[in-house]
Design an enzyme around this catalytic site. Structure first.
Site, PDB file in Angstrom:
ATOM      1  N   THR A  21       0.855  -1.183   0.000  1.00 37.20           N
ATOM      2  CA  THR A  21       0.000   0.000   0.000  1.00 37.20           C
ATOM      3  C   THR A  21       0.888   1.229   0.000  1.00 37.20           C
ATOM      4  O   THR A  21       1.943   1.264   0.625  1.00 37.20           O
ATOM      5  CB  THR A  21      -1.012   0.001   1.170  1.00 37.20           C
ATOM      6  OG1 THR A  21      -2.054   0.917   0.859  1.00 37.20           O
ATOM      7  CG2 THR A  21      -0.372   0.403   2.502  1.00 37.20           C
ATOM      8  N   CYS A  27      -3.594   8.135   7.338  1.00 35.73           N
ATOM      9  CA  CYS A  27      -4.312   6.867   7.338  1.00 35.73           C
ATOM     10  C   CYS A  27      -3.546   5.817   8.135  1.00 35.73           C
ATOM     11  O   CYS A  27      -2.344   5.918   8.336  1.00 35.73           O
ATOM     12  CB  CYS A  27      -4.499   6.364   5.909  1.00 35.73           C
ATOM     13  SG  CYS A  27      -5.473   7.470   4.867  1.00 35.73           S
ATOM     14  N   HIS A  44      -5.890  -0.452   4.729  1.00 37.33           N
ATOM     15  CA  HIS A  44      -5.484   0.960   4.635  1.00 37.33           C
ATOM     16  C   HIS A  44      -6.732   1.790   4.945  1.00 37.33           C
ATOM     17  O   HIS A  44      -7.542   2.066   4.064  1.00 37.33           O
ATOM     18  CB  HIS A  44      -4.950   1.245   3.229  1.00 37.33           C
ATOM     19  CG  HIS A  44      -4.383   2.628   3.039  1.00 37.33           C
ATOM     20  ND1 HIS A  44      -3.339   2.881   2.165  1.00 37.33           N
ATOM     21  CD2 HIS A  44      -4.696   3.824   3.587  1.00 37.33           C
ATOM     22  CE1 HIS A  44      -3.050   4.169   2.192  1.00 37.33           C
ATOM     23  NE2 HIS A  44      -3.870   4.772   3.033  1.00 37.33           N
TER      24      HIS A  44
END
Ligand SMILES: [Fe+2]
Ligand SMILES: [Fe+2]
Lengths: 157, 279
Positions: A21, A27, A44
């Protein structure tokens, strides 16, 4: 297989898979791995609480920490993962510079994660959270190895 | 300092086409009509195609299929359509990969659209007036990166050194290059005959506390930009090395709940709009 997890998304896989990711800012990037079955997943999540937009949470639970984290664990339990074996690692939850309290979404993401884990008696094996740089996570499901790239370097988590 | 060289290279960037400039001139003309826009666009079928693709994206919420400029004007209104024309023109520049900032092809475009959508979301969420051209100001806020990227890459060592001293990325640009991407963007846009309040918002989007005046359009773009980077849209090499102004969030009365609600809606709209023009 090479899998990419976008913002507000989650993917699980098994030995031979590699999950990545990119662009973790505020995040939360969460990796969960069962080393015996060699299965695991990467989440995520963008925002702490699904109550901010229940409709979105319904359609896309991985967007929120409080719905995404349980979803990731549940998905792995359904595949036979055992809680006692799970290795859980967290990264991201950064913040912009300065002291503006309004922008502390990263910190809120981390707090909600910790509360969830604490309630379920799960410990974080490793974490690389906070700060103001962008992070990329690489998760190798053969070895369970997680690498954090960002701020000009790469290091195992 | 490489200021002269940087400003000279502003001139080498392809200007927006004649159709775009004509339509831009119409933005400030309150009596502009649909047929004037149609006439200006007739010279440029590429822009018209992009305009219609954008107008048909889910963000604008028109259930019917929009097949012509006239229909777009009647369903979306003149103002929206001129904004879409600017977007359709700016896309060619903003969709390129941006070296120095580590933004792959399409990422600055997606970031720009995300900031536009988030800015409009914030305006609705907080319930303030920020000027009708907030969409365009947000869309163009980082256009200076297209010019400055090459210089950022060349002077990366000096920029990294400035960052290590605790400067924000844009302060590090100024330390290493004598100018930041906000000033370069404003310079570029003033040559494109973009309305002054938009240029103003672009010029100060990272430094609203030092702007000669406060303006809600600037404040909203400032906040929307930081928010979009926090949720990972257009982070690149800059990461979160920028500082959201405390006076701006006070002035707007914006809280974490507002930001989170807007963030929860931004990603999908931005992806949607970005995909409308994806090759
Ligand atoms: Fe910027
Ligand atoms: Fe930006």
């Amino acid at each position: 297989m090479h899998l990419t997890v976008t913002v507000g998304d989650m993917k699980t896989g098994a030995a031979g898979d590699h999950i990545v990711t990119h662009a973790l800012g505020s995040c939360l990037g969460l990796v969960v791995y069962d080393p015996v079955l060699k299965i695991g997943g990467l989440l995520h999540a963008m925002l702490p609480l699904s109550s901010i937009n229940p409709e979105k949470a319904q359609a896309n639970p991985a967007m929120f920490v409080d719905t995404g984290v349980p979803l990731l664990f549940r998905t792995l339990y359904e595949q036979g993962a055992l809680k006692s074996r799970l290795q859980v690692k967290a990264a991201g939850c950064g913040a912009p510079m300065g002291r503006n309290e309004v922008f502390k979404i990263g910190e809120r993401n981390y707090t909600v994660l910790k509360k969830l884990l604490w309630k379920n008696n799960i410990l974080l094996a490793a974490e690389d959270v906070g700060g103001n740089h962008s992070r990329t996570l690489h998760f190798d499901l053969e070895t369970g190895e997680v690498v954090v790239a960002g701020n000009g370097g790469r290091r195992p988590l | 300092m490489r200021l002269d060289e940087i400003l000279r290279s502003v001139d080498t960037l392809p200007a927006m086409g004649g159709a775009a400039l004509q339509v831009l001139a119409l933005i400030e003309d309150s009596r502009a009509s649909a047929s004037q826009i149609e006439a200006a666009l007739r010279q440029d079928p590429g822009i018209t195609g992009n305009l219609l693709r954008l107008a048909n994206s889910a963000y604008f919420g028109i259930p019917a299929r929009i097949g012509s400029v006239r229909q777009a004007v009647s369903l979306l209104g003149l103002r929206r359509v001129t904004q879409m024309v600017v977007a359709a023109c700016a896309a060619a520049v903003l969709q390129r990969p941006v070296e120095g900032y580590d933004l792959p092809a399409g990422e600055l475009w997606r970031h720009s659209l995300a900031v536009s959508v988030a800015a409009e979301g914030l305006v609705g969420e907080i319930g303030i007036g920020a000027g009708e051209e907030i969409f365009t100001a947000a869309l163009l806020h980082d256009v200076g990166k297209v010019v400055l990227g090459r210089f950022v890459r060349e002077e990366l060592a000096r920029i990294e050194a400035a960052l290590a001293r605790g400067l924000t990325f844009e302060q590090a640009e100024t330390a290493a290059l004598g100018v930041d991407h906000a000033s370069v963007g404003a310079e570029l846009l003033s040559r494109w005959a973009i309305p002054a309040d938009i240029v103003f918002a672009v010029r100060w989007h990272h430094d609203p506390d030092r702007a000669p005046a406060s303006h809600p359009m600037l404040d909203v773009v400032h906040v929307a930009n930081v928010l979009c980077r926090m949720i990972g849209i257009g982070l690149g090499r800059e990461g979160l090395q920028t500082e959201p102004s405390i006076s701006v969030s006070r002035r707007l009365g914006v809280g974490t709940g507002h930001l989170e609600r807007v963030a929860s809606r931004t990603l999908q709209w931005a992806n949607d709009l970005a995909q409308a023009l994806a090759a």
